[in-house]
Structure formats: structure tokens, C-alpha cells
Design an enzyme around this catalytic site. Structure first.
Site: not given
Ligand code: NAD
Length: 250
Positions: A93, A145, A158-159, A191
Site C-alpha cells: 500500500n 490507482s 505516478y501514473a 479517497i
Molecule cells: P498517505 O500519504 O495518507 O499514506 C501513505 C503511507 O505510505 C504512509 O503510511 C507513509 O508512511 C507510507 N510511505 C510513504 N513512503 C514510504 C516508504 N518509502 N517506505 C515505507 N512506507 C512509506 O496515502 P494514502 O492516500 O493513504 O495512499 C495509500 C496508497 O493508496 C498509496 O499507494 C496511494 O498511491 C494509493 N492511492 C491513494 C488514493 C487517494 O485518493 N488517497 C487514490 C488512489 C491510490
């Protein structure tokens, strides 16, 4: 108790979507290891997850690790394997954004997003695939995503990373299906987390107009799908990408 006696690793589970996944897993009886980079947040999530345990013997482990670094992932994964005995579920994740138009995007920002979002799943899967093969069955769930499906303005890095995760998911699913390992991807839409907080209000209003279900998603919406894919009810599903996006991509 959907995941009773299951052992899971969730990366990036100190906040946002990963945290909701970790909470759901713990509420359903799993032992869980959280991988993330921020020690204060890891301490906080350790306590929060301990507080919602449904069985006093449930194990909660937190590990400070940069998932883009193979050696670090190998070290902490082996520590978890020693403590748990085995790992049944891996949720990849952890992810970041570093948005800019390609014309302005630095090489460093391109590489960092690819390393954390895509190289990281090579790292975790490479280290854990042999141990997981020894289980009678295992589940790998990659958080991609919808941007990996349809692209997005200002997000070439990112994409590319999220589309790469989908290709990786399908290829690994084919490689390990005969070993009873299911590999699937979830593609969240918009999200409400810290990642999307920084998007300007005007852009958020435009995004909302394109969501048929007329709301932004909650981390719990993604956790619900991941919980299903982690449990026995998804045993006949592999190599798939599930958009959880209020109908944005259809
Ligand atoms: P967030 O920024 O709230 O949380 C990200 C998490 O990743 C945090 O716990 C952070 O510590 C961890 N992280 C970042 N870099 C890291 C590294 N190098 N090593 C270990 N951990 C690391 O993000 P989110 O919105 O909860 O997103 C979670 C996942 O869902 C991501 O992969 C994101 O791309 C994907 N996503 C999010 C959305 C959205 O709308 N929020 C949409 C599509 C996909």
C-alpha cells in the site's frame, strides 16, 4: 473473524488507506506487521492497533523501513517471518505523489515515485514469494490507482508507477497461480487522506462532478475491498484490478 490466525504485512499503514486496512485486519483477528518510515507514527499505530485487538494473543509488529530499499525490506521481512513463523497476506500500500507537468518534472521526482510505488513491490514480493509458496495458500494485494488506468494531468510519474503495478500484478498472478497464491490489485479513485488533502478546492470540485456516486471515498471503502481479497471468499479470483472509485472509471 474473517482473518483469524492469518499473518499479514501491510506497507504504509501508519495513516490513510493503509491504516484503515490494518485496523480492519486486526478487527478480523489477523496478526499484523506494519511497515512505514516514520517512527513516531509507527509508535502511535502500534498502540492504536493493540487497543482494538479482538484476541489477547494477537501479535502487532511495527517496522521502520523504506520500502524502496531492497536490503531494508529483506531485513525486516525476515524479522517478521521469524516472529510470525510465516506470512499469509501481503498488502503493498505504501505510496507517494510528486506531481508536476512533465516539462517541469525533475529526474529525482520521477525516480523517487517509481522507486517507492513500483520498485517497492518488487522488493516485498521478491523477498516474500518463496516463504509464501510454502503456505497452503497466500494472498498478495497491490494498491494501485485509477490513475494507472486512465492517466492524469501532472502525474506522469505516478501514473507510470501505478500502471506498472498492474502489469506486475497480472504477471506475478500468472507465475504463482499454480502455487495457490492469489495476486490482485485495487485501484482507488479519489479517497480522503493526507495524500489528497493538498489538492486545491477548485480541482476537488471538478473531480466530484465526475464521480457518479457523488462523494469522495473514505479509507474504509478501500479497506472493505482489501478485506474481501485477503480472505477465503476471494479464493477463485486472481490477476484482477478492482476499481473502488464511486464509478469514475466504467
Ligand atoms: P498517505 O500519504 O495518507 O499514506 C501513505 C503511507 O505510505 C504512509 O503510511 C507513509 O508512511 C507510507 N510511505 C510513504 N513512503 C514510504 C516508504 N518509502 N517506505 C515505507 N512506507 C512509506 O496515502 P494514502 O492516500 O493513504 O495512499 C495509500 C496508497 O493508496 C498509496 O499507494 C496511494 O498511491 C494509493 N492511492 C491513494 C488514493 C487517494 O485518493 N488517497 C487514490 C488512489 C491510490
Amino acid at each position: 473473524m474473517h482473518l483469524k490466525n492469518k499473518k499479514a504485512i501491510v506497507t504504509g499503514a501508519t495513516k490513510g488507506i493503509g491504516k484503515a486496512i490494518a485496523q480492519a485486519f486486526v478487527k478480523h483477528g489477523a496478526d499484523i506487521a506494519v511497515f512505514a518510515t516514520n517512527q513516531d507514527r509507527l509508535n502511535r499505530i502500534q498502540k492504536e492497533l493493540e487497543d482494538i485487538k479482538v484476541d489477547p494473543n494477537q501479535k502487532i509488529i511495527t517496522k521502520k523501513v523504506d520500502v524502496s530499499k531492497y536490503a531494508e525490506v529483506e531485513k525486516v521481512s525476515n524479522e517478521v517471518l521469524n516472529e510470525f513463523g510465516h506470512v499469509d497476506i501481503l498488502v503493498n500500500n505504501a505510496g507517494i505523489t510528486k506531481d508536476a507537468l512533465l516539462m517541469k518534472m525533475s529526474e529525482e521526482d520521477f525516480d523517487r515515485v517509481i522507486d517507492i510505488n513500483l520498485k517497492s513491490i518488487y522488493n516485498t514480493c521478491k523477498v516474500l514469494i518463496r516463504p509464501m509458496i510454502k503456505n497452503s495458500k497466500s494472498k498478495i494485494i497491490n494498491i494501485s490507482s485509477i490513475v494507472g488506468l486512465i492517466g492524469n494531468f501532472g502525474q506522469t510519474n505516478y501514473a507510470a508507477s501505478k500502471a506498472g503495478m498492474i502489469g506486475f500484478t497480472k504477471s506475478l498472478a500468472k507465475e504463482v497461480a499454480s502455487k495457490n497464491i492469489n495476486v490482485n490489485a485495487v485501484a482507488p479513485g479519489f479517497i480522503e487522506t493526507e495524500m489528497t488533502e493538498k489538492i486545491p478546492e477548485k480541482i476537488k470540485e471538478q473531480i466530484l462532478k465526475n464521480i457518479p456516486l457523488k462523494r469522495f471515498g473514505k479509507p474504509q471503502d478501500i479497506a472493505n475491498m482489501v478485506l474481501f481479497l485477503a480472505g477465503d471468499d476471494s479464493d477463485f479470483i486472481t490477476g484482477q484490478v478492482f476499481a473502488v472509485d464511486g464509478g469514475m472509471v466504467m
